[in-house]
Design a protein around this motif. Structure first.
Motif, PDB file in Angstrom:
ATOM      1  N   ARG A 675      -3.183  -4.957   1.819  1.00 52.63           N
ATOM      2  CA  ARG A 675      -3.989  -4.018   1.043  1.00 52.63           C
ATOM      3  C   ARG A 675      -3.124  -3.219   0.068  1.00 52.63           C
ATOM      4  NH1 ARG A 675      -9.095  -3.874   3.103  1.00 52.63           N
ATOM      5  NH2 ARG A 675      -9.337  -4.808   5.186  1.00 52.63           N
ATOM      6  N   ALA A 676      -3.757  -2.701  -0.971  1.00 50.95           N
ATOM      7  CA  ALA A 676      -3.051  -1.932  -1.996  1.00 50.95           C
ATOM      8  C   ALA A 676      -2.503  -0.641  -1.392  1.00 50.95           C
ATOM      9  CB  ALA A 676      -3.989  -1.618  -3.148  1.00 50.95           C
ATOM     10  N   PRO A 677      -1.207  -0.362  -1.569  1.00 47.24           N
ATOM     11  CA  PRO A 677      -0.639   0.868  -1.009  1.00 47.24           C
ATOM     12  C   PRO A 677      -1.064   2.111  -1.784  1.00 47.24           C
ATOM     13  CG  PRO A 677       1.020  -0.315  -2.263  1.00 47.24           C
ATOM     14  CD  PRO A 677      -0.190  -1.207  -2.226  1.00 47.24           C
ATOM     15  N   LYS A 678      -1.547   1.928  -3.035  1.00 48.07           N
ATOM     16  CA  LYS A 678      -2.002   3.051  -3.851  1.00 48.07           C
ATOM     17  C   LYS A 678      -2.915   2.507  -4.939  1.00 48.07           C
ATOM     18  CE  LYS A 678       1.831   2.839  -7.150  1.00 48.07           C
ATOM     19  NZ  LYS A 678       2.898   3.610  -7.827  1.00 48.07           N
ATOM     20  N   SER A 679      -3.535   3.389  -5.678  1.00 54.71           N
ATOM     21  CA  SER A 679      -4.391   2.979  -6.787  1.00 54.71           C
ATOM     22  C   SER A 679      -3.532   2.575  -7.977  1.00 54.71           C
ATOM     23  CB  SER A 679      -5.323   4.125  -7.187  1.00 54.71           C
ATOM     24  OG  SER A 679      -6.147   4.505  -6.104  1.00 54.71           O
ATOM     25  N   GLY A 680      -4.058   1.684  -8.800  1.00 54.18           N
ATOM     26  CA  GLY A 680      -3.319   1.251  -9.979  1.00 54.18           C
ATOM     27  C   GLY A 680      -3.903   0.003 -10.583  1.00 54.18           C
ATOM     28  N   VAL A 681      -3.127  -0.607 -11.464  1.00 57.12           N
ATOM     29  CA  VAL A 681      -3.536  -1.832 -12.156  1.00 57.12           C
ATOM     30  C   VAL A 681      -2.555  -2.942 -11.796  1.00 57.12           C
ATOM     31  CG1 VAL A 681      -3.895  -2.922 -14.413  1.00 57.12           C
ATOM     32  CG2 VAL A 681      -4.571  -0.542 -14.058  1.00 57.12           C
ATOM     33  N   GLU A 703       1.058  -1.039 -11.378  1.00 54.33           N
ATOM     34  CA  GLU A 703       1.471   0.055 -12.240  1.00 54.33           C
ATOM     35  C   GLU A 703       0.342   1.067 -12.279  1.00 54.33           C
ATOM     36  OE1 GLU A 703       2.225  -1.278 -16.161  1.00 54.33           O
ATOM     37  OE2 GLU A 703       0.273  -2.232 -16.433  1.00 54.33           O
ATOM     38  N   GLU A 704       0.709   2.332 -12.364  1.00 52.50           N
ATOM     39  CA  GLU A 704      -0.301   3.366 -12.374  1.00 52.50           C
ATOM     40  C   GLU A 704      -1.150   3.272 -13.624  1.00 52.50           C
ATOM     41  OE1 GLU A 704       1.592   7.086 -11.937  1.00 52.50           O
ATOM     42  OE2 GLU A 704       2.299   6.715  -9.899  1.00 52.50           O
ATOM     43  N   GLU A 705      -2.430   3.638 -13.491  1.00 54.74           N
ATOM     44  CA  GLU A 705      -3.307   3.624 -14.650  1.00 54.74           C
ATOM     45  C   GLU A 705      -2.849   4.684 -15.645  1.00 54.74           C
ATOM     46  OE1 GLU A 705      -7.575   2.581 -13.770  1.00 54.74           O
ATOM     47  OE2 GLU A 705      -7.019   3.502 -11.872  1.00 54.74           O
TER      48      GLU A 705
END
Length: 713
Positions: A675-681, A703-705
């Motif tokens: 799963r994604a460890p954080k939000s981003g693109v 990469e962060e949005e």
């Protein structure tokens, strides 16, 4: 016939009694209707292969091993009388290859094949192929494997035999729409199960209609991978049930007996981690009803050999048929310990055509037994399986009431290709309290260095008041999560002093060795005090305690003792290292309190094992020696272990939230959702479906949005 419950003062006395009832242990006999088994091939690996070989040797039967590339130097290969290579590490090309196994059976002149558990043990085609080749399959008839291996079929047979079953859908229409509609009619939560197989594979719980399809697809993928069959059934999920199973055994003369029940309720990922026999709190009347229902189940399919009938039990001790495992179970030793039997010996004798060694009124129950499965896994990381070398391995001493069922030795590697179980620790006591006390004592003596294990978790679990009281259900771990997973605590001041002492004494030993081999006995490099480093009578030592560094000021006293300062506290420390049985023990005193922990110093870490528990104290590596760390996938996801990428859910440019599924990895015989460890693109996806990823390899780069980046500036 009713079962007999007898009381014996010791386990040895009980076994002496039961052995008088058993056949003489002179190997498999040649007689009318009795086949010849003088050589058996074990179509398996690890601890179960070693387990079968021990009994075969006791009976005078020669054993033949098969092994993959990964197991070339394994324990089961070394134990066998003969061993044959059958292919690459991947089980599909080695242990699951019927053709290769049968070829070795014929080449080696084996009279029989013992499949162990897993792999080919419940494969109808393999059982038939053995029969066609004139080789005895040590297991039930293929018809019983087929009928009980398909859960929908087994439910119909059990219902007709008067065995209680739980309602659900076992139909042929496997469309998503039909399964979802049936689930809604049954009422959530529901259990989704592969109709074939076991071991928790292809099983998911859908708690609402919203997550049904996701759980269904995950169960199907895992079932295809494990059993090459993705047909599913849906049944009502009983909240907080107990998992109670009965050991049954049948012979070719129509005799079937039950050897009492086991409670296997405490599980993670639908897989058992601790089992006991008999079940706690189960009355003699319920025990009899369980056993008789299990015998009816076995007789309904003309069962021969060792089998297990599994039930779910509610709070009122009502029980319902779940499935039948047509093989020897992982947890069979606890049944052996309370009945004084050797079920592998029974398997060999029954396969040769002999009558059961004991009939029902001769099967006696004595005492209580626990089995703890010791795994290479990280309980604090959702029990993530691990792999790697066993750099240090020491176990409790085996005796009449303690068994170590294992297939590895110190220096062996737990392979990423197979199940991560290291061993089964099996103990017996006169009653449940005595057996539980023995279990905890032995767990503290099971010391492993080199990879994460669940030993500390098993100690925490077996010490929980509700477990001690026998209040166990399949929800035990989530219900008591806070108690079972306390916040990690740093080593105590006493353990810190012990670690510092161990390092000082190791240095002292090294310098004395230098002096003995040096031509200059006055060399400053042969001094073991602070003088060698121009520090006078003291020296500073930096240690790593969890996530923080601690400085310890060690002062060398004239009488050979040490004063250690940690912060503002002063501690008086004495001690020496003694070797015993290949292990090092630190005989020490910290502030007048004497102790004798086992000490292992490996990879810049001091490992201390004692009756109070385990402590790890690190020695920080200087930055100029540490090397460059990092995954290359900045802020992205990395592979937790070596495995195959089964499914990729994202592509470059996709926006994801923390916790969104990125990939599904198949490793250690289990599916793991990354799963994604954080939000981003998603910036990069490093692996495609079907490719192999090594442990710690970057899987996805995030990469962060832009708006998040701008807000941060």
């Amino acid at each position: 016939m009713a079962a007999v419950i007898l009381s014996f003062p010791t386990l040895q006395g009980f076994r002496t009694f039961t052995q008088k009832l058993s056949w003489p242990k002179r190997g498999v006999r040649l007689a009318s209707g009795v086949a010849r088994i003088e050589k058996v091939l074990i179509a398996n690996r690890g601890e179960i292969a070693c387990r079968v070989m021990r009994t075969a040797k006791k009976m005078g039967v020669r054993s033949v091993a098969v092994y993959s590339d990964a197991d070339r130097h394994s324990m089961h290969v070394a134990m066998a009388d003969e061993a044959y290579h059958i292919g690459p590490a991947a089980s599909q090309q080695s242990y699951l290859s019927m053709e290769k196994v049968l070829e070795v059976a014929k080449k080696s002149g084996s009279h029989a094949v013992h499949p162990g558990y897993g792999f080919l043990s419940e494969n109808t085609e393999f059982a038939e192929a053995c029969k066609d080749a004139g080789i005895i399959f040590i297991g039930p008839p293929s018809s019983a494997i087929r009928d009980m291996g398909i859960k929908s079929t087994s439910k119909h047979i059990m219902s007709a035999a008067g065995v209680p079953i739980i309602g659900g859908y076992h139909g042929d229409d496997q469309s998503n729409e039909r399964l979802q509609a049936e689930a809604a009619q049954i009422g959530f939560p529901v259990m989704i199960k592969a109709v074939r197989g076991g071991g928790g594979k292809g099983m998911r719980i859908a708690r609402s209609e919203k997550d049904f399809l996701e759980q269904l697809e995950s169960a199907r993928r895992e079932a295809r991978k494990s059993f090459n069959d993705d047909v599913m059934l849906v049944e009502k999920f009983v909240e907080d049930p107990r998992h109670v199973e009965v050991q049954v055994f049948g012979d070719t003369q129509g005799n079937v007996v039950y050897l009492f029940e086991r409670d296997c309720s405490v599980q993670r990922r639908h897989q058992k981690i601790i089992e006991e026999a008999p079940g706690p709190g189960i009355s003699a009347e319920v025990r009899r009803k369980l056993g008789e229902a299990a015998v009816r189940a076995a007789k309904a399919v003309d069962y021969v050999g060792a089998g297990t009938v599994e039930f779910i039990m509610d709070a009122q001790h009502n029980f319902y048929f779940m499935e039948m495992n047509t093989r020897l179970q992982v947890e069979h030793p606890v049944s052996e310990m309370i009945t004084g039997t050797d079920l592998v010996e029974w398997q060999l004798r029954v396969a040769a055509g002999e009558r059961l060694p004991l009939l029902q009124d001769e099967v006696a129950l004595n005492g209580h037994s626990f089995e703890a499965r010791i795994y290479a896994e990280d309980p604090n990381n959702d029990f993530m399986p691990g792999a790697g070398p066993l750099l240090h391995l020491s176990t409790p001493e085996a005796d009449e009431s303690t068994r170590i069922e294992t297939g590895v030795r110190e220096g062996d590697e737990v392979s990423a290709h197979y199940d991560p179980m290291i061993a089964k620790l099996v103990v017996w006591g006169e009653d449940r309290a005595a057996a539980l006390k023995k279990l905890r004592y032995c767990l503290r003596q099971y010391n492993i260095v080199g990879l994460n294990t669940n030993i500390d978790f098993l100690l925490s679990l077996s010490s929980h008041p509700e477990f001690e009281a026998g209040n166990v259900t399949t929800s035990f771990i989530p219900q008591h999560y806070a108690d079972l997973f306390p916040a990690p605590s740093a080593p105590s001041a006493a353990a810190t002093c012990q670690a510092a002492l161990g390092l000082v004494l190791r240095e002292k030993s090294a310098t004395h060795s230098f002096t003995r081999h040096s031509n200059d006995p006055f060399s400053p490099f042969g001094l073991s005090s602070g003088f060698r480093m121009n520090l006078g009578l003291s020296r500073s030592m930096s240690l790593q305690l969890g996530d923080k560094k601690v400085d310890v000021l060690v002062s060398y006293n004239d009488d050979g003792s040490y004063t250690m300062q940690i912060g503002e506290e002063l501690h008086h420390v004495t001690g020496e290292v003694e070797s015993e049985g290949g292990a090092s023990f630190l005989h020490c005193s910290v502030d007048g309190v004497k102790s004798r922990p086992k000490m292992v110093i490996l990879n810049n870490t001091v490992h201390l094992f004692s009756a109070e528990g385990r402590a790890e104290v690190g020695v920080p590596v200087p930055k100029h020696l540490a090397g460059v760390s990092g995954s290359g996938a900045q802020g992205g996801a990395v592979a937790p272990m070596t495995g195959t990428i089964e499914k990729v859910f994202v592509k470059v440019g996709d926006a994801v939230e923390a916790g969104d599924p990125l990939m599904v990895m198949n490793a250690m015989k289990m599916e793991h959702t990354i799963r994604a460890p954080k939000s981003g693109v998603i910036k990069r996806v490093f692996f495609s479906e079907g490719s192999q990823a090594n442990r710690h390899a970057p899987l996805v780069e995030l990469e962060e949005e832009e708006e998040e980046q701008e807000a941060a500036q």
